[in-house]
Write an enzyme that holds these catalytic residues in place. Structure first.
Site, PDB file in Angstrom:
ATOM      1  N   GLY A  79     -11.149  -7.770   4.916  1.00 38.63           N
ATOM      2  CA  GLY A  79     -12.161  -6.801   5.297  1.00 38.63           C
ATOM      3  C   GLY A  79     -12.368  -6.623   6.785  1.00 38.63           C
ATOM      4  O   GLY A  79     -13.474  -6.313   7.208  1.00 38.63           O
ATOM      5  N   ASN A  97     -11.275  -4.189   8.756  1.00 42.38           N
ATOM      6  CA  ASN A  97     -11.639  -2.800   9.027  1.00 42.38           C
ATOM      7  C   ASN A  97     -13.032  -2.496   8.504  1.00 42.38           C
ATOM      8  O   ASN A  97     -13.792  -1.755   9.130  1.00 42.38           O
ATOM      9  CB  ASN A  97     -10.609  -1.824   8.455  1.00 42.38           C
ATOM     10  N   MET A 118      -6.135  -2.213  -1.957  1.00 41.74           N
ATOM     11  CA  MET A 118      -4.732  -2.244  -2.364  1.00 41.74           C
ATOM     12  C   MET A 118      -4.535  -1.813  -3.815  1.00 41.74           C
ATOM     13  O   MET A 118      -3.768  -2.405  -4.556  1.00 41.74           O
ATOM     14  CB  MET A 118      -4.150  -3.647  -2.131  1.00 41.74           C
ATOM     15  N   ARG A 119      -5.233  -0.768  -4.191  1.00 42.45           N
ATOM     16  CA  ARG A 119      -5.086  -0.228  -5.534  1.00 42.45           C
ATOM     17  C   ARG A 119      -5.113   1.289  -5.417  1.00 42.45           C
ATOM     18  O   ARG A 119      -5.976   1.856  -4.754  1.00 42.45           O
ATOM     19  CB  ARG A 119      -6.214  -0.716  -6.421  1.00 42.45           C
ATOM     20  N   HIS A 125      -4.289   3.872   7.651  1.00 43.14           N
ATOM     21  CA  HIS A 125      -2.923   3.454   7.324  1.00 43.14           C
ATOM     22  C   HIS A 125      -2.239   2.946   8.586  1.00 43.14           C
ATOM     23  O   HIS A 125      -2.364   3.563   9.649  1.00 43.14           O
ATOM     24  CB  HIS A 125      -2.156   4.649   6.740  1.00 43.14           C
ATOM     25  N   ASP A 162      -0.881   8.328   0.929  1.00 44.21           N
ATOM     26  CA  ASP A 162      -0.772   8.393   2.394  1.00 44.21           C
ATOM     27  C   ASP A 162      -0.359   9.776   2.892  1.00 44.21           C
ATOM     28  O   ASP A 162       0.441   9.900   3.820  1.00 44.21           O
ATOM     29  CB  ASP A 162       0.222   7.329   2.913  1.00 44.21           C
ATOM     30  N   ALA A 193      -6.238  -1.395  17.328  1.00 49.90           N
ATOM     31  CA  ALA A 193      -6.334   0.068  17.388  1.00 49.90           C
ATOM     32  C   ALA A 193      -7.058   0.613  16.153  1.00 49.90           C
ATOM     33  O   ALA A 193      -7.878   1.532  16.255  1.00 49.90           O
ATOM     34  CB  ALA A 193      -4.941   0.681  17.515  1.00 49.90           C
ATOM     35  N   GLU A 194      -6.755   0.042  14.983  1.00 45.13           N
ATOM     36  CA  GLU A 194      -7.418   0.477  13.750  1.00 45.13           C
ATOM     37  C   GLU A 194      -8.929   0.325  13.879  1.00 45.13           C
ATOM     38  O   GLU A 194      -9.704   1.216  13.494  1.00 45.13           O
ATOM     39  CB  GLU A 194      -6.928  -0.344  12.552  1.00 45.13           C
TER      40      GLU A 194
END
Length: 193
Positions: A15, A17, A92-93, A111, A147, A175-176
């Site tokens: 977690g 992000n 991730m689903r 992404h 994506d 960066a994200e």
């Protein structure tokens, strides 16, 4: 300042992000508020952090459930929390097309590549193997195609000599964390919001 827009965040792992979005939401000028962190993995580190920070959580393993049933349970938690947007942060689903369509224009993902390059997994290794000068990250609206939604923002990250997928990933993550909160804030204040 106008009322903050409620957002749910979906996570599957640590977690980081989600944490970046959450801490950005604590700044006085942020237009959104994280009202729920939901996961398909009850052991996700992101859930523990959200709980420690006083954010409501929801966890439901997807094993043994149809995609439609799991999506419906996740969506019910989002609606109950009052969220008007969903941010995918290491979720991730793959969500079913019906779910995605209902949240069209109100669900975002981050992404770890400069889309449309390197959709899917192993993005950093693929960028290095291709001899690219930069990897990076992209925030995009979620569409039924993986994506592939409209890009809301990107940050290129230089690939330096000797980089591995892991060293590049670590820099892209910085960066994200900068990009995601900014793009989410911009999205929720759009006139269609």
């Amino acid at each position: 300042m106008p009322e903050r827009i409620p957002v749910a965040v979906f996570v599957s792992g640590g977690g980081t992000n989600m944490a970046a979005l959450l801490y950005a939401s604590r700044l006085p000028d942020c237009p959104y508020d994280i009202v729920l962190v939901a996961s398909n993995n009850p052991a996700a580190g992101g859930l523990k952090l959200a709980q420690a920070e006083g954010v409501a959580t929801f966890a439901l393993p997807h094993k043994g459930m149809t995609r439609a049933d799991h999506d419906a349970a996740m969506e019910a938690a989002v609606v109950e929390a009052g969220a008007r947007y969903i941010a995918l942060a290491g979720y991730m689903r793959i969500l079913g097309p019906e779910f995605v369509t209902r949240w069209a224009g109100r669900m975002v993902n981050i992404h770890p590549s400069l889309l449309p390059r390197y959709q899917g997994l192993d993005t950093h290794a693929r960028a290095i193997a291709a001899g690219d000068s930069h990897g990076g990250c992209t925030v995009h609206l979620v569409t039924p195609e993986l994506d592939d939604g409209p890009v809301l923002g990107q940050i290129p990250v230089a690939i330096v000599p000797g980089d591995s997928a892991e060293t590049l990933a670590a820099r892209v993550l910085f960066a994200e964390h900068q990009l995601y909160a900014r793009c989410l804030a911009d999205l929720v204040i759009q006139p269609h919001a």
